[in-house]
Motif scaffolding. Structure first.
Motif, PDB file in Angstrom:
ATOM      1  N   GLU A  74      10.255   7.783  10.567  1.00  0.00           N
ATOM      2  CA  GLU A  74       9.304   7.735  11.681  1.00  0.00           C
ATOM      3  C   GLU A  74       9.943   8.241  12.973  1.00  0.00           C
ATOM      4  O   GLU A  74       9.321   8.988  13.738  1.00  0.00           O
ATOM      5  CB  GLU A  74       8.806   6.305  11.887  1.00  0.00           C
ATOM      6  CG  GLU A  74       7.779   5.840  10.884  1.00  0.00           C
ATOM      7  CD  GLU A  74       7.254   4.448  11.212  1.00  0.00           C
ATOM      8  OE1 GLU A  74       7.866   3.768  12.065  1.00  0.00           O
ATOM      9  OE2 GLU A  74       6.245   4.047  10.623  1.00  0.00           O
ATOM     10  N   LEU A 125       3.470   4.678  11.924  1.00  0.00           N
ATOM     11  CA  LEU A 125       2.594   4.866  10.782  1.00  0.00           C
ATOM     12  C   LEU A 125       2.616   3.671   9.851  1.00  0.00           C
ATOM     13  O   LEU A 125       1.619   3.333   9.235  1.00  0.00           O
ATOM     14  CB  LEU A 125       3.024   6.122  10.005  1.00  0.00           C
ATOM     15  CG  LEU A 125       3.067   7.428  10.806  1.00  0.00           C
ATOM     16  CD1 LEU A 125       3.601   8.548   9.933  1.00  0.00           C
ATOM     17  CD2 LEU A 125       1.692   7.788  11.338  1.00  0.00           C
ATOM     18  N   SER A 177      -0.762   9.823  -7.274  1.00  0.00           N
ATOM     19  CA  SER A 177       0.060  10.654  -6.395  1.00  0.00           C
ATOM     20  C   SER A 177       1.377  11.060  -7.052  1.00  0.00           C
ATOM     21  O   SER A 177       1.866  12.168  -6.840  1.00  0.00           O
ATOM     22  CB  SER A 177       0.355   9.903  -5.090  1.00  0.00           C
ATOM     23  OG  SER A 177      -0.836   9.550  -4.430  1.00  0.00           O
ATOM     24  N   LEU A 198       6.690  14.217   6.390  1.00  0.00           N
ATOM     25  CA  LEU A 198       5.493  13.425   6.090  1.00  0.00           C
ATOM     26  C   LEU A 198       5.369  13.159   4.591  1.00  0.00           C
ATOM     27  O   LEU A 198       5.005  12.056   4.174  1.00  0.00           O
ATOM     28  CB  LEU A 198       4.245  14.139   6.613  1.00  0.00           C
ATOM     29  CG  LEU A 198       4.030  14.073   8.129  1.00  0.00           C
ATOM     30  CD1 LEU A 198       2.915  15.023   8.558  1.00  0.00           C
ATOM     31  CD2 LEU A 198       3.710  12.646   8.576  1.00  0.00           C
ATOM     32  N   ASP A 199       5.676  14.173   3.778  1.00  0.00           N
ATOM     33  CA  ASP A 199       5.654  13.977   2.324  1.00  0.00           C
ATOM     34  C   ASP A 199       6.709  12.949   1.906  1.00  0.00           C
ATOM     35  O   ASP A 199       6.454  12.087   1.048  1.00  0.00           O
ATOM     36  CB  ASP A 199       5.915  15.301   1.602  1.00  0.00           C
ATOM     37  CG  ASP A 199       4.744  16.263   1.702  1.00  0.00           C
ATOM     38  OD1 ASP A 199       3.627  15.812   2.032  1.00  0.00           O
ATOM     39  OD2 ASP A 199       4.944  17.474   1.460  1.00  0.00           O
ATOM     40  N   VAL A 226       6.740   5.081   1.241  1.00  0.00           N
ATOM     41  CA  VAL A 226       5.723   4.030   1.315  1.00  0.00           C
ATOM     42  C   VAL A 226       5.205   3.713  -0.084  1.00  0.00           C
ATOM     43  O   VAL A 226       4.937   2.552  -0.415  1.00  0.00           O
ATOM     44  CB  VAL A 226       4.577   4.442   2.258  1.00  0.00           C
ATOM     45  CG1 VAL A 226       3.421   3.441   2.183  1.00  0.00           C
ATOM     46  CG2 VAL A 226       5.086   4.534   3.696  1.00  0.00           C
ATOM     47  N   MET A 227       5.091   4.743  -0.931  1.00  0.00           N
ATOM     48  CA  MET A 227       4.686   4.516  -2.318  1.00  0.00           C
ATOM     49  C   MET A 227       5.705   3.626  -3.034  1.00  0.00           C
ATOM     50  O   MET A 227       5.341   2.766  -3.842  1.00  0.00           O
ATOM     51  CB  MET A 227       4.549   5.844  -3.060  1.00  0.00           C
ATOM     52  CG  MET A 227       3.354   6.668  -2.656  1.00  0.00           C
ATOM     53  SD  MET A 227       1.787   5.899  -3.132  1.00  0.00           S
ATOM     54  CE  MET A 227       0.635   7.157  -2.587  1.00  0.00           C
ATOM     55  N   GLU A 236      -3.291   4.320  -7.192  1.00  0.00           N
ATOM     56  CA  GLU A 236      -2.985   5.265  -6.114  1.00  0.00           C
ATOM     57  C   GLU A 236      -1.600   5.876  -6.302  1.00  0.00           C
ATOM     58  O   GLU A 236      -1.415   7.089  -6.176  1.00  0.00           O
ATOM     59  CB  GLU A 236      -3.057   4.546  -4.762  1.00  0.00           C
ATOM     60  CG  GLU A 236      -2.711   5.435  -3.573  1.00  0.00           C
ATOM     61  CD  GLU A 236      -2.660   4.651  -2.273  1.00  0.00           C
ATOM     62  OE1 GLU A 236      -2.133   5.197  -1.296  1.00  0.00           O
ATOM     63  OE2 GLU A 236      -3.132   3.495  -2.248  1.00  0.00           O
ATOM     64  N   TYR A 256       7.995  10.618   3.806  1.00  0.00           N
ATOM     65  CA  TYR A 256       7.538   9.323   4.315  1.00  0.00           C
ATOM     66  C   TYR A 256       6.525   8.693   3.353  1.00  0.00           C
ATOM     67  O   TYR A 256       6.610   7.510   3.010  1.00  0.00           O
ATOM     68  CB  TYR A 256       6.911   9.528   5.693  1.00  0.00           C
ATOM     69  CG  TYR A 256       6.314   8.287   6.300  1.00  0.00           C
ATOM     70  CD1 TYR A 256       7.077   7.457   7.108  1.00  0.00           C
ATOM     71  CD2 TYR A 256       4.982   7.947   6.075  1.00  0.00           C
ATOM     72  CE1 TYR A 256       6.531   6.313   7.670  1.00  0.00           C
ATOM     73  CE2 TYR A 256       4.434   6.805   6.628  1.00  0.00           C
ATOM     74  CZ  TYR A 256       5.210   5.993   7.424  1.00  0.00           C
ATOM     75  OH  TYR A 256       4.668   4.858   7.967  1.00  0.00           O
ATOM     76  N   SER A 257       5.574   9.508   2.906  1.00  0.00           N
ATOM     77  CA  SER A 257       4.538   9.004   1.998  1.00  0.00           C
ATOM     78  C   SER A 257       5.138   8.488   0.700  1.00  0.00           C
ATOM     79  O   SER A 257       4.717   7.453   0.171  1.00  0.00           O
ATOM     80  CB  SER A 257       3.521  10.111   1.696  1.00  0.00           C
ATOM     81  OG  SER A 257       2.849  10.507   2.867  1.00  0.00           O
ATOM     82  N   GLU A 258       6.138   9.193   0.184  1.00  0.00           N
ATOM     83  CA  GLU A 258       6.760   8.751  -1.065  1.00  0.00           C
ATOM     84  C   GLU A 258       7.512   7.436  -0.874  1.00  0.00           C
ATOM     85  O   GLU A 258       7.479   6.562  -1.747  1.00  0.00           O
ATOM     86  CB  GLU A 258       7.710   9.817  -1.608  1.00  0.00           C
ATOM     87  CG  GLU A 258       8.301   9.422  -2.952  1.00  0.00           C
ATOM     88  CD  GLU A 258       9.095  10.524  -3.620  1.00  0.00           C
ATOM     89  OE1 GLU A 258      10.059  10.195  -4.338  1.00  0.00           O
ATOM     90  OE2 GLU A 258       8.763  11.708  -3.426  1.00  0.00           O
TER      91      GLU A 258
END
Length: 200
Positions: free
Chosen positions: A188, A3, A32, A126-127, A133-134, A28, A129-131
């Motif tokens: 990942e 990802l 978020s 996934l949540d 990346v943020m 963004e 992971y998203s954080e």
């Protein structure tokens, strides 16, 4: 499943001018994670502080009001406080993420075959992971802002701040993203193990 495409991709966007002071990415992140808004480098406040310093023209300081060394010192003190703020937030988040990833990996290893439990764990991963990346975006946005404000100071008052700060900036914890990068890769890998065999 891969990802995350790498830290260098975000830096490339800066180089292409597609992240003018990271405004789009900051918006963004703030949208978020609104609780992060006050944790960014206070670029506008530093810019206002910079305007209080006297410009350097033809090698001579044109004193307009006040004392230049005092004004310049005030800017540097503000800059140091902002760097400390960003570093503290970034390091605290890294520590939290180390613990969170261990807990999620432990849960993944102890799944009992319950599909609902697996789906819930995948959503949490996934949540998470998203954080992370943020947080990577947070690092780049603050680095970009710091580079920009130092460059403005260099143009206005000479190169002393740039020459003394840039080597330090590159060594700051918030720009040393190797650990965060490894945490993202670990997340990942866990997601990959939980993916159904026919999941692309």
């Amino acid at each position: 499943m891969e990802l995350f495409h790498g830290f260098s991709d975000i830096l490339t966007l800066i180089g292409r001018g597609e992240m003018k002071h990271g405004k789009r990415h900051r918006a963004e992140v703030s949208r978020s994670l609104p609780q992060w808004e006050r944790k960014f480098l206070a670029y506008k406040a530093l810019k206002r502080k910079l305007k209080l310093t006297n410009p350097n023209s033809n090698g001579r300081n044109r004193v307009r009001s006040g004392n230049l060394p005092t004004q310049d010192m005030g800017f540097k003190q503000s800059l140091n406080r902002e760097i400390d703020k960003v570093n503290t937030f970034y390091l605290d988040k890294e520590e939290d993420y180390i613990i969170m990833l261990r807990e999620l990996e432990s849960r993944a290893e102890n799944l009992n075959g319950n599909d609902e439990e697996m789906l819930e764990l995948r959503r949490e991963l996934l949540d998470f992971y998203s954080e992370m990346v943020m947080l990577l975006h947070y690092s780049v946005i603050n680095f970009t802002g710091l580079m920009k404000i130092v460059k403005k100071h260099n143009k206005r008052a000479g190169g002393a701040v740039q020459s003394s700060y840039m080597p330090r900036v590159l060594q700051q914890p918030f720009f040393s993203t190797e650990l965060l990068y490894n945490l993202i890769r670990g997340c990942e890998a866990t997601l990959e193990r939980l993916s159904p065999p026919n999941d692309p």
